[in-house]
Scaffold this motif. Structure first.
Motif, short mmCIF file in Angstrom:
data_model
loop_
_atom_site.label_atom_id
_atom_site.label_comp_id
_atom_site.label_asym_id
_atom_site.label_seq_id
_atom_site.Cartn_x
_atom_site.Cartn_y
_atom_site.Cartn_z
N ALA A 116 -21.23 13.10 29.67
CA ALA A 116 -20.67 14.36 29.18
C ALA A 116 -21.82 15.35 29.04
O ALA A 116 -22.86 15.02 28.47
N THR A 117 -21.64 16.55 29.58
CA THR A 117 -22.67 17.58 29.49
C THR A 117 -22.09 18.87 28.92
O THR A 117 -20.92 19.17 29.12
N CYS A 118 -22.93 19.60 28.21
CA CYS A 118 -22.56 20.89 27.61
C CYS A 118 -23.45 21.96 28.21
O CYS A 118 -24.67 21.86 28.15
N LYS A 137 -18.27 19.12 30.37
CA LYS A 137 -17.92 18.43 31.61
C LYS A 137 -18.07 16.93 31.40
O LYS A 137 -19.06 16.47 30.85
N LEU A 138 -17.05 16.20 31.81
CA LEU A 138 -17.08 14.73 31.82
C LEU A 138 -16.51 14.29 33.15
O LEU A 138 -15.32 14.50 33.42
N ASN A 139 -17.37 13.72 33.99
CA ASN A 139 -16.98 13.33 35.35
C ASN A 139 -16.41 14.56 36.07
O ASN A 139 -17.07 15.58 36.14
N SER A 140 -15.19 14.52 36.54
CA SER A 140 -14.63 15.67 37.26
C SER A 140 -13.87 16.63 36.34
O SER A 140 -13.36 17.65 36.79
N LEU A 141 -13.79 16.32 35.05
CA LEU A 141 -13.08 17.18 34.09
C LEU A 141 -14.01 18.24 33.52
O LEU A 141 -15.12 17.93 33.09
N VAL A 142 -13.57 19.49 33.54
CA VAL A 142 -14.35 20.59 32.98
C VAL A 142 -13.42 21.44 32.12
O VAL A 142 -12.29 21.72 32.52
N LEU A 166 -12.88 18.94 25.23
CA LEU A 166 -11.94 18.08 25.95
C LEU A 166 -11.34 17.12 24.93
O LEU A 166 -12.07 16.56 24.12
N SER A 167 -10.05 16.93 24.97
CA SER A 167 -9.39 15.94 24.11
C SER A 167 -8.75 14.90 25.01
O SER A 167 -7.90 15.23 25.83
N LEU A 168 -9.22 13.66 24.86
CA LEU A 168 -8.79 12.58 25.75
C LEU A 168 -8.40 11.35 24.95
O LEU A 168 -9.26 10.65 24.42
N ILE A 176 -14.43 15.77 22.73
CA ILE A 176 -15.81 16.08 23.08
C ILE A 176 -15.94 17.60 23.08
O ILE A 176 -15.26 18.28 23.84
N SER A 177 -16.80 18.12 22.19
CA SER A 177 -16.92 19.57 22.02
C SER A 177 -18.31 20.06 22.45
O SER A 177 -19.28 19.34 22.37
N CYS A 178 -18.34 21.31 22.88
CA CYS A 178 -19.57 21.96 23.32
C CYS A 178 -19.76 23.23 22.49
O CYS A 178 -18.86 24.07 22.41
N ILE A 179 -20.92 23.35 21.86
CA ILE A 179 -21.25 24.54 21.08
C ILE A 179 -22.26 25.37 21.88
O ILE A 179 -23.38 24.92 22.10
#
Length: 60
Positions: free
Chosen positions: A29-31, A37-42, A47-49, A54-57
């Motif tokens: 997971a990157t911010c 972004k997690l794998n192909s999800l942006v 992201l709520s899975l 997973i949150s990005c500030i």
């Protein structure tokens, strides 16, 4: 809900053991610039899975 919060430029690796708990695919997971972004999800900000958020500030 469990959560991971990352600051701009940070990343973390979601291991297989962790991913199995939430029924998702492991990966990094990157911010960056307010996008997570997690794998192909942006997504913007988070992201709520399956109970994992997973949150990005982004920088102020």
């Amino acid at each position: 809900m469990s959560g991971i919060t990352l600051k701009n430029g940070e990343s973390c690796v979601l291991l297989q053991e962790d991913a199995d708990l939430f029924g998702i695919t492991p990966g990094e997971a990157t911010c960056s610039a307010g996008k997570i972004k997690l794998n192909s999800l942006v997504s913007n900000e988070s992201l709520s899975l399956n109970g994992l958020k997973i949150s990005c500030i982004k920088d102020q």
